[in-house]
Motif scaffolding. Sequence first.
Motif, PDB file in Angstrom:
ATOM      1  N   LYS A 111       0.850  -1.196   0.000  1.00 17.78           N
ATOM      2  CA  LYS A 111       0.000   0.000   0.000  1.00 17.78           C
ATOM      3  C   LYS A 111       0.888   1.249   0.000  1.00 17.78           C
ATOM      4  CE  LYS A 111      -3.565  -2.604   0.274  1.00 17.78           C
ATOM      5  NZ  LYS A 111      -3.685  -3.319  -0.958  1.00 17.78           N
ATOM      6  N   ASP A 112       0.466   2.270  -0.717  1.00 17.99           N
ATOM      7  CA  ASP A 112       1.251   3.499  -0.815  1.00 17.99           C
ATOM      8  C   ASP A 112       1.572   4.081   0.567  1.00 17.99           C
ATOM      9  OD1 ASP A 112       1.145   3.216  -3.539  1.00 17.99           O
ATOM     10  OD2 ASP A 112      -0.137   4.950  -3.901  1.00 17.99           O
ATOM     11  N   GLU A 113       0.585   4.040   1.477  1.00 19.01           N
ATOM     12  CA  GLU A 113       0.787   4.604   2.810  1.00 19.01           C
ATOM     13  C   GLU A 113       1.881   3.843   3.568  1.00 19.01           C
ATOM     14  OE1 GLU A 113      -2.344   3.295   1.864  1.00 19.01           O
ATOM     15  OE2 GLU A 113      -2.989   5.203   1.030  1.00 19.01           O
ATOM     16  N   GLU A 114       1.899   2.517   3.417  1.00 24.23           N
ATOM     17  CA  GLU A 114       2.916   1.700   4.081  1.00 24.23           C
ATOM     18  C   GLU A 114       4.299   1.974   3.505  1.00 24.23           C
ATOM     19  OE1 GLU A 114       1.480  -2.246   3.407  1.00 24.23           O
ATOM     20  OE2 GLU A 114      -0.150  -2.028   4.842  1.00 24.23           O
ATOM     21  N   PHE A 162       5.261   4.722   1.996  1.00 26.68           N
ATOM     22  CA  PHE A 162       5.602   6.079   2.428  1.00 26.68           C
ATOM     23  C   PHE A 162       6.181   6.043   3.843  1.00 26.68           C
ATOM     24  CE2 PHE A 162       4.832  10.070   4.522  1.00 26.68           C
ATOM     25  CZ  PHE A 162       5.097  11.034   3.561  1.00 26.68           C
ATOM     26  N   LYS A 163       5.484   5.345   4.741  1.00 28.77           N
ATOM     27  CA  LYS A 163       5.910   5.269   6.143  1.00 28.77           C
ATOM     28  C   LYS A 163       7.269   4.576   6.269  1.00 28.77           C
ATOM     29  CE  LYS A 163       4.480   3.773  10.711  1.00 28.77           C
ATOM     30  NZ  LYS A 163       3.509   3.120  11.533  1.00 28.77           N
ATOM     31  N   LYS A 177       9.939   7.005   5.123  1.00 29.38           N
ATOM     32  CA  LYS A 177      10.083   8.132   6.042  1.00 29.38           C
ATOM     33  C   LYS A 177      10.632   7.720   7.413  1.00 29.38           C
ATOM     34  CE  LYS A 177       7.735  12.244   7.606  1.00 29.38           C
ATOM     35  NZ  LYS A 177       7.611  13.386   6.723  1.00 29.38           N
ATOM     36  N   ASP A 194       7.893  15.285   1.967  1.00 30.21           N
ATOM     37  CA  ASP A 194       6.775  14.364   1.758  1.00 30.21           C
ATOM     38  C   ASP A 194       6.477  14.197   0.273  1.00 30.21           C
ATOM     39  OD1 ASP A 194       6.629  14.057   4.483  1.00 30.21           O
ATOM     40  OD2 ASP A 194       4.703  15.066   4.729  1.00 30.21           O
ATOM     41  N   LYS A 218       6.470  10.730  -1.855  1.00 34.48           N
ATOM     42  CA  LYS A 218       5.317  10.316  -2.672  1.00 34.48           C
ATOM     43  C   LYS A 218       5.755  10.030  -4.108  1.00 34.48           C
ATOM     44  CE  LYS A 218       1.965  12.877   0.063  1.00 34.48           C
ATOM     45  NZ  LYS A 218       1.134  14.080   0.137  1.00 34.48           N
TER      46      LYS A 218
END
Length: 107
Positions: free
Chosen positions: A64-67, A69-70, A73, A92, A96
């Motif tokens: 997943k994109d959010e995972e 990204f995290k 980061k 950020d 992305k």
Amino acid sequence: MIKHLVIIGVVALAAAGLQAQDAKAIYEKECAKCHGSDGKGDTKMGKKLGAKDYTDPKVQEKMKDEEAFKAIKEGLKEGDKTLMKPTEGLTDDQIKALVKYMRTFKK
């Protein structure tokens, strides 16, 4: 009015192109040593740490994109073992763009 819209469109496309180039350069500098320039994770370090094969559609579907990204980061740990250090100094928007670039490896 139309002239302004055309100018805005051209600037937006140019910015998107620069982001893609920037993301590729960041990937090569920060990620390729483990994940490989081709995204397969078939490097000495990638094999040691269990880097995922980003060319695999199943891996891409599960990620997943959010995972992603995290992980970029904040880094990635498994228990006490650090699998991936946080990538410092990126905005950020750059992260992305990097996630979007990683998606291009899917076969």
